[in-house]
Design a protein around this motif. Structure first.
Motif, short mmCIF file in Angstrom:
data_model
loop_
_atom_site.label_atom_id
_atom_site.label_comp_id
_atom_site.label_asym_id
_atom_site.label_seq_id
_atom_site.Cartn_x
_atom_site.Cartn_y
_atom_site.Cartn_z
N ALA A 140 0.88 -1.16 -0.07
CA ALA A 140 0.04 -0.06 -0.19
C ALA A 140 0.83 1.39 -0.11
CB ALA A 140 -1.12 -0.05 1.40
N ALA A 141 2.10 1.39 0.63
CA ALA A 141 2.85 2.16 0.89
C ALA A 141 3.69 2.66 -0.54
CB ALA A 141 4.04 2.06 1.84
N VAL A 142 3.68 1.55 -1.46
CA VAL A 142 4.19 1.91 -2.80
C VAL A 142 3.39 2.75 -3.74
CG1 VAL A 142 5.08 0.65 -4.78
CG2 VAL A 142 5.78 -0.13 -2.64
N VAL A 143 2.20 2.50 -3.37
CA VAL A 143 1.22 3.16 -4.28
C VAL A 143 1.15 4.69 -4.63
CG1 VAL A 143 -1.29 3.66 -4.63
CG2 VAL A 143 -0.76 1.21 -4.08
N PRO A 144 1.40 5.35 -3.36
CA PRO A 144 1.67 6.99 -3.50
C PRO A 144 3.10 7.30 -4.44
CG PRO A 144 1.04 6.31 -1.25
CD PRO A 144 1.21 5.00 -1.90
N LEU A 145 3.93 6.37 -4.15
CA LEU A 145 5.18 6.59 -4.83
C LEU A 145 4.94 6.21 -6.32
CD1 LEU A 145 8.46 7.03 -4.98
CD2 LEU A 145 8.53 4.44 -4.52
N LEU A 146 4.21 5.42 -6.69
CA LEU A 146 3.96 5.12 -7.96
C LEU A 146 3.15 6.14 -8.68
CD1 LEU A 146 2.92 1.34 -7.90
CD2 LEU A 146 4.75 2.04 -9.22
N LEU A 147 2.17 6.54 -8.03
CA LEU A 147 1.34 7.91 -8.44
C LEU A 147 2.19 9.12 -8.55
CD1 LEU A 147 -1.87 7.31 -6.61
CD2 LEU A 147 -1.60 6.65 -8.75
N PHE A 148 3.24 9.38 -7.66
CA PHE A 148 3.98 10.39 -7.71
C PHE A 148 5.19 10.31 -8.98
CE2 PHE A 148 8.38 12.25 -7.07
CZ PHE A 148 8.04 13.85 -6.95
N VAL A 149 5.35 8.95 -9.10
CA VAL A 149 6.39 8.81 -10.34
C VAL A 149 5.59 9.07 -11.74
CG1 VAL A 149 7.49 7.06 -11.71
CG2 VAL A 149 7.93 7.37 -9.05
N PHE A 150 4.40 8.50 -11.79
CA PHE A 150 3.65 8.64 -12.94
C PHE A 150 3.15 10.29 -13.01
CE2 PHE A 150 -0.74 8.39 -15.10
CZ PHE A 150 -0.11 8.14 -16.05
N HIS A 151 2.81 10.94 -12.08
CA HIS A 151 2.15 12.19 -12.55
C HIS A 151 3.78 13.04 -12.81
CE1 HIS A 151 0.12 15.93 -11.80
NE2 HIS A 151 1.02 16.29 -11.41
N ARG A 152 4.69 12.73 -12.51
CA ARG A 152 5.95 13.31 -12.86
C ARG A 152 6.63 13.08 -14.23
NH1 ARG A 152 8.60 16.48 -8.89
NH2 ARG A 152 9.94 17.21 -10.70
N THR A 153 6.47 11.92 -14.39
CA THR A 153 7.23 11.28 -15.64
C THR A 153 6.17 11.21 -16.67
OG1 THR A 153 7.10 8.96 -14.80
CG2 THR A 153 8.99 10.11 -14.41
N GLY A 154 4.76 10.57 -16.15
CA GLY A 154 3.71 10.41 -17.28
C GLY A 154 4.14 9.30 -18.20
N SER A 155 5.07 8.22 -17.58
CA SER A 155 5.51 6.98 -18.29
C SER A 155 4.57 5.95 -17.78
CB SER A 155 7.01 6.82 -18.01
OG SER A 155 7.31 5.57 -18.67
N PHE A 156 3.88 5.32 -18.86
CA PHE A 156 3.09 4.08 -18.51
C PHE A 156 4.18 2.86 -18.23
CE2 PHE A 156 -0.16 6.36 -20.82
CZ PHE A 156 -1.17 6.66 -20.01
N GLY A 157 5.07 2.90 -19.03
CA GLY A 157 6.09 1.89 -18.93
C GLY A 157 6.73 1.73 -17.76
N ILE A 158 7.28 2.91 -17.07
CA ILE A 158 8.16 2.79 -15.96
C ILE A 158 7.12 2.42 -14.75
CG2 ILE A 158 9.54 4.29 -14.53
CD1 ILE A 158 10.47 5.85 -16.82
N THR A 159 5.89 3.18 -14.71
CA THR A 159 4.92 2.97 -13.56
C THR A 159 4.46 1.58 -13.42
OG1 THR A 159 4.36 5.34 -14.00
CG2 THR A 159 3.05 3.99 -12.54
N SER A 160 4.34 0.71 -14.63
CA SER A 160 3.80 -0.52 -14.56
C SER A 160 4.85 -1.31 -14.16
CB SER A 160 3.19 -0.82 -16.11
OG SER A 160 2.88 -2.05 -16.04
N ALA A 161 6.14 -1.02 -14.65
CA ALA A 161 7.35 -2.15 -14.27
C ALA A 161 7.47 -1.94 -12.76
CB ALA A 161 8.48 -1.74 -15.00
#
Length: 267
Positions: free
Chosen positions: A70-91
């Motif tokens: 659950a703690a990883v999810v905010p990090l994922l959303l932050f990474v996606f919001h900053r990079t906009g990369s579906f590939g990196i976020t999904s990986a």
């Protein structure tokens, strides 16, 4: 049900705040980003719920694994919001999901664990958010983990059950029901997103139809104007031809007079 749909729509609107700005004008990627964000948020909610369950049955490894997930999810959303990369976020999600599920499966008996079917979420997210290559790769990884668990089990290497085994039936029931509820929530989110997309497309089609009608009216008006202009041109041509004929007639009438006048002047 209506209340649930209303709450889901509210969450859908709130989730759009996390969408990268570059996708706000790209309808296809906007839908994809919205679905991915809601998928991760739903995952975090379920993990918190399972952390509570594991605490009740004294499964500490499960509690920490769910809190970690659950703690990883905010990090994922932050990474996606900053990079906009579906590939990196999904990986990143896939790697952390495999680690978390491996921890949960390890402490609940291995291949016989009721948590094993949850591994299907990993390739499913890969297929949806990063294409068939990512999904296929994650499918191979999850299949290899299941094979490894089976080999350990058949080889006599039984993985431990690090929870209060008096609640094993409750654990199996809740995990299976949780998987069904999770799939239902994902389908519900998809359906709401689909309905919203259809409404947006309907609105766009209505707007395009109105614009098409306006263009047709303008074209009809231009056609009428062209007809009027053609009639005016034809009338002008007739007037010019008539006046030209009159001038030529006058010239013919003046020619003898000019000839006689010139002859008289010479005399």
């Amino acid at each position: 049900m209506e209340r649930l749909l209303h709450d889901q729509r509210t969450i859908l609107q709130w989730a759009e705040m996390l969408v990268p700005s570059k996708y706000l004008s790209d309808e296809r990627n906007l839908r994809k980003a919205r679905l991915m964000i809601l998928f991760y948020l739903t995952t975090a909610i379920f993990l918190i719920g399972f952390a509570v369950l594991y605490h009740l049955i004294d499964y500490r490894l499960g509690v920490w694994a769910c809190i970690y997930g659950a703690a990883v999810v905010p990090l994922l959303l932050f990474v996606f919001h900053r990079t906009g990369s579906f590939g990196i976020t999904s990986a990143v999600f896939d790697i952390n999901a495999i680690v978390m599920f491996s921890m949960l499966i390890y402490g609940t008996g291995g291949i016989n664990s009721s948590i094993v079917p949850w591994l299907a979420i990993v390739p499913a997210s890969g297929f949806v958010f990063d294409g068939w290559k990512r999904g296929l790769m994650m499918s191979i990884v999850c299949f290899a983990e299941i094979v490894a668990l089976y080999i350990l089990e058949t080889g006599g290497n039984h993985l431990p059950q690090l929870f209060n085994t008096e609640h094993v039936q409750l654990l199996n029931l809740v995990v299976q029901l949780g998987l069904m509820a999770y799939i239902f929530m994902i389908l519900l989110i998809y359906e709401i997103s689909r309905e919203r997309t259809i409404k947006q497309l309907d609105a766009l089609n209505t707007d395009l139809s109105q614009r098409k009608r306006e263009v047709e009216l303008q074209r009809e008006a231009l056609s009428e104007s062209n007809v009027q202009i053609a009639n005016i041109n034809a009338d002008l041509e007739r007037k010019v031809a008539s006046r030209t004929a009159k001038l030529q007639q006058a010239k013919k009438e003046l020619d003898p007079f000019l000839y006689e006048a010139a002859h008289a002047l010479r005399r």
